[in-house]
Motif scaffolding. Sequence first.
Motif, PDB file in Angstrom:
ATOM      1  N   THR A  30      12.328 -13.645 -11.492  1.00  5.40           N
ATOM      2  CA  THR A  30      13.429 -12.756 -11.077  1.00  5.40           C
ATOM      3  C   THR A  30      13.232 -12.350  -9.614  1.00  5.40           C
ATOM      4  O   THR A  30      12.086 -12.223  -9.155  1.00  5.40           O
ATOM      5  CB  THR A  30      13.472 -11.510 -11.976  1.00  5.40           C
ATOM      6  OG1 THR A  30      12.209 -10.839 -11.900  1.00  5.40           O
ATOM      7  CG2 THR A  30      13.751 -11.894 -13.418  1.00  5.40           C
ATOM      8  N   PRO A  31      14.324 -12.149  -8.886  1.00  7.60           N
ATOM      9  CA  PRO A  31      14.189 -11.881  -7.446  1.00  7.60           C
ATOM     10  C   PRO A  31      13.802 -10.429  -7.130  1.00  7.60           C
ATOM     11  O   PRO A  31      13.904  -9.554  -7.983  1.00  7.60           O
ATOM     12  CB  PRO A  31      15.601 -12.159  -6.919  1.00  7.60           C
ATOM     13  CG  PRO A  31      16.506 -11.901  -8.079  1.00  7.60           C
ATOM     14  CD  PRO A  31      15.725 -12.259  -9.313  1.00  7.60           C
ATOM     15  N   LEU A  66      12.464  -3.681  -5.459  1.00  7.67           N
ATOM     16  CA  LEU A  66      12.924  -3.600  -6.848  1.00  7.67           C
ATOM     17  C   LEU A  66      12.928  -4.994  -7.449  1.00  7.67           C
ATOM     18  O   LEU A  66      13.598  -5.900  -6.922  1.00  7.67           O
ATOM     19  CB  LEU A  66      14.345  -3.018  -6.899  1.00  7.67           C
ATOM     20  CG  LEU A  66      14.501  -1.596  -6.366  1.00  7.67           C
ATOM     21  CD1 LEU A  66      15.982  -1.217  -6.280  1.00  7.67           C
ATOM     22  CD2 LEU A  66      13.766  -0.598  -7.254  1.00  7.67           C
ATOM     23  N   LYS A  67      12.186  -5.165  -8.532  1.00 10.62           N
ATOM     24  CA  LYS A  67      12.182  -6.472  -9.205  1.00 10.62           C
ATOM     25  C   LYS A  67      13.382  -6.508 -10.133  1.00 10.62           C
ATOM     26  O   LYS A  67      13.467  -5.748 -11.098  1.00 10.62           O
ATOM     27  CB  LYS A  67      10.870  -6.673  -9.965  1.00 10.62           C
ATOM     28  CG  LYS A  67      10.771  -8.071 -10.529  1.00 10.62           C
ATOM     29  CD  LYS A  67       9.366  -8.614 -10.414  1.00 10.62           C
ATOM     30  CE  LYS A  67       9.208  -9.983 -11.040  1.00 10.62           C
ATOM     31  NZ  LYS A  67       9.892 -11.071 -10.314  1.00 10.62           N
ATOM     32  N   ASP A  68      14.310  -7.420  -9.813  1.00  8.56           N
ATOM     33  CA  ASP A  68      15.616  -7.400 -10.470  1.00  8.56           C
ATOM     34  C   ASP A  68      15.610  -8.230 -11.753  1.00  8.56           C
ATOM     35  O   ASP A  68      15.949  -9.414 -11.755  1.00  8.56           O
ATOM     36  CB  ASP A  68      16.683  -7.904  -9.495  1.00  8.56           C
ATOM     37  CG  ASP A  68      18.073  -7.733 -10.069  1.00  8.56           C
ATOM     38  OD1 ASP A  68      18.199  -7.282 -11.237  1.00  8.56           O
ATOM     39  OD2 ASP A  68      19.053  -8.060  -9.363  1.00  8.56           O
ATOM     40  N   LEU A 109       5.233 -10.007 -15.685  1.00 12.24           N
ATOM     41  CA  LEU A 109       6.065  -9.424 -14.622  1.00 12.24           C
ATOM     42  C   LEU A 109       5.180  -9.046 -13.437  1.00 12.24           C
ATOM     43  O   LEU A 109       5.539  -9.256 -12.272  1.00 12.24           O
ATOM     44  CB  LEU A 109       6.793  -8.189 -15.169  1.00 12.24           C
ATOM     45  CG  LEU A 109       7.679  -7.397 -14.216  1.00 12.24           C
ATOM     46  CD1 LEU A 109       8.825  -6.739 -14.983  1.00 12.24           C
ATOM     47  CD2 LEU A 109       6.924  -6.309 -13.461  1.00 12.24           C
ATOM     48  N   ALA A 110       3.985  -8.540 -13.722  1.00  7.72           N
ATOM     49  CA  ALA A 110       3.073  -8.115 -12.654  1.00  7.72           C
ATOM     50  C   ALA A 110       2.614  -9.305 -11.824  1.00  7.72           C
ATOM     51  O   ALA A 110       2.610  -9.246 -10.589  1.00  7.72           O
ATOM     52  CB  ALA A 110       1.877  -7.387 -13.257  1.00  7.72           C
ATOM     53  N   ASP A 111       2.234 -10.404 -12.477  1.00 11.77           N
ATOM     54  CA  ASP A 111       1.784 -11.596 -11.733  1.00 11.77           C
ATOM     55  C   ASP A 111       2.883 -12.056 -10.774  1.00 11.77           C
ATOM     56  O   ASP A 111       2.634 -12.380  -9.619  1.00 11.77           O
ATOM     57  CB  ASP A 111       1.445 -12.740 -12.698  1.00 11.77           C
ATOM     58  CG  ASP A 111       0.338 -12.362 -13.682  1.00 11.77           C
ATOM     59  OD1 ASP A 111      -0.514 -11.532 -13.327  1.00 11.77           O
ATOM     60  OD2 ASP A 111       0.350 -12.898 -14.806  1.00 11.77           O
ATOM     61  N   GLU A 112       4.101 -12.064 -11.289  1.00 13.49           N
ATOM     62  CA  GLU A 112       5.236 -12.521 -10.483  1.00 13.49           C
ATOM     63  C   GLU A 112       5.517 -11.548  -9.335  1.00 13.49           C
ATOM     64  O   GLU A 112       5.687 -11.957  -8.188  1.00 13.49           O
ATOM     65  CB  GLU A 112       6.464 -12.555 -11.388  1.00 13.49           C
ATOM     66  CG  GLU A 112       7.184 -13.874 -11.441  1.00 13.49           C
ATOM     67  CD  GLU A 112       8.310 -13.798 -12.455  1.00 13.49           C
ATOM     68  OE1 GLU A 112       8.110 -14.320 -13.559  1.00 13.49           O
ATOM     69  OE2 GLU A 112       9.364 -13.201 -12.163  1.00 13.49           O
ATOM     70  N   LEU A 113       5.540 -10.257  -9.661  1.00 11.76           N
ATOM     71  CA  LEU A 113       5.857  -9.219  -8.674  1.00 11.76           C
ATOM     72  C   LEU A 113       4.882  -9.246  -7.499  1.00 11.76           C
ATOM     73  O   LEU A 113       5.292  -9.299  -6.332  1.00 11.76           O
ATOM     74  CB  LEU A 113       5.824  -7.835  -9.362  1.00 11.76           C
ATOM     75  CG  LEU A 113       5.850  -6.612  -8.458  1.00 11.76           C
ATOM     76  CD1 LEU A 113       7.220  -6.486  -7.763  1.00 11.76           C
ATOM     77  CD2 LEU A 113       5.576  -5.331  -9.262  1.00 11.76           C
ATOM     78  N   PHE A 114       3.578  -9.252  -7.792  1.00 12.79           N
ATOM     79  CA  PHE A 114       2.592  -9.169  -6.713  1.00 12.79           C
ATOM     80  C   PHE A 114       2.576 -10.447  -5.875  1.00 12.79           C
ATOM     81  O   PHE A 114       2.263 -10.401  -4.687  1.00 12.79           O
ATOM     82  CB  PHE A 114       1.210  -8.830  -7.263  1.00 12.79           C
ATOM     83  CG  PHE A 114       1.080  -7.379  -7.644  1.00 12.79           C
ATOM     84  CD1 PHE A 114       0.673  -6.427  -6.709  1.00 12.79           C
ATOM     85  CD2 PHE A 114       1.389  -6.949  -8.926  1.00 12.79           C
ATOM     86  CE1 PHE A 114       0.569  -5.086  -7.053  1.00 12.79           C
ATOM     87  CE2 PHE A 114       1.283  -5.611  -9.279  1.00 12.79           C
ATOM     88  CZ  PHE A 114       0.873  -4.683  -8.345  1.00 12.79           C
ATOM     89  N   ALA A 130       9.282  -1.062  -8.010  1.00 11.90           N
ATOM     90  CA  ALA A 130       9.808  -0.614  -9.306  1.00 11.90           C
ATOM     91  C   ALA A 130      10.590  -1.764  -9.921  1.00 11.90           C
ATOM     92  O   ALA A 130      10.686  -2.847  -9.340  1.00 11.90           O
ATOM     93  CB  ALA A 130      10.700   0.620  -9.115  1.00 11.90           C
ATOM     94  N   VAL A 131      11.120  -1.512 -11.105  1.00  6.58           N
ATOM     95  CA  VAL A 131      11.772  -2.567 -11.887  1.00  6.58           C
ATOM     96  C   VAL A 131      13.221  -2.175 -12.181  1.00  6.58           C
ATOM     97  O   VAL A 131      13.469  -1.055 -12.624  1.00  6.58           O
ATOM     98  CB  VAL A 131      11.013  -2.778 -13.221  1.00  6.58           C
ATOM     99  CG1 VAL A 131      11.734  -3.774 -14.117  1.00  6.58           C
ATOM    100  CG2 VAL A 131       9.579  -3.221 -12.968  1.00  6.58           C
TER     101      VAL A 131
END
Length: 330
Positions: free
Chosen positions: A19-20, A33-35, A157-162, A295-296
């Motif tokens: 997710t972008p 913001l992780k969409d 989600l964390a792996d992707e976000l960071f 944030a998410v």
Amino acid sequence: MSAWAAGAIRRVREDHRPTPLRELRVGGARVFLKDETTLPTGSTKDRAVAAMLCHAIASGRVTEGTGVVVATAGAVAVSTARYAALLDLPFTALVPANSDPDVLERIVHAGGRWQRAAQPPAALQHEARTLAEGWGAHFLDHFADAEPAVAAWPPTLADELFAQLPEPPRWVVVGAGTGATSAAIGRHIRREGLDTRLALVDPENSAYFPAWASGAHDYGTGLPSRIPGIGRPRVEPGFQPGVLDLVVPVPDAASVAALHWLHRRGVDAGPSTGAALWGIHHLVGAMREAGPFAAVIADRGTPYRRTFFDRAWLESRGLSPDPYADRLGP
Ligand SMILES: Cc1ncc(COP(=O)(O)O)c(C=O)c1O
């Protein structure tokens, strides 16, 4: 492992698209913001459901044609309906009497069915488990299963976000329903040795803030949260208080004020994202934190047009954002 199981897990995993990130400012601070609304059903719950189904298939609890049952009329039900359809598994959501008709329609549209519970909401999970046993189906108990399943099926989600962020944020601010998302973020921070703190935002009636503040992890309020997706009447088994640096209790009307603030900036989010944004405003305003923050965006605003975006509905529930709007600015 059977060919069906291997193929089913591959289908679920290949179905995922990262997710972008979106960016805005609170005060002068950068906020990423992780969409998660770009996930197939528009909710971050798709991640947990995909992980729980992979976990159940890999453990041999779900095989070709096994029925799947959930006990909710929330986003998890829509999401499970969608993934069950992808794998040709019959799906039933056992739903409480006062369920939102729009969500029930989305369950059917996604390829599932729903049935109303015979017992009161407090007995919903027990009733669903009994029903599943009677049918030889799998009861997907998201409050117990999401956190270990998410941990076992990276990327989280964390792996992707960071990996997406230009630099590790100073703070990540999220809510907790099952606790899976906050646990995954907290573990990622420790595993990578990051100088990032994790704040949980917790709505009214939720047991998480009092449990964290008092250390009594069997704390219960017995009252449902009014912010969809986050806050629980009891501490769920996936909630990991040890990974949290701060828990911010957020008045529900403040979540609404922050939700409207987000919408004025073109962010089509749901109320739980409002709670997270209020938490970020609190860190910037009261705690003088400079960010960057992450944030998410957990779900879209569209399903809440007649509720959290309707003045009369908000007033009738004592959720007018007016007392909090000034603190956020225009
Ligand atoms: C803002 C926010 N953070 C995190 C979550 C994740 O919830 P869980 O604890 O079930 O992973 C949600 C779920 O809706 C949410 O809205």
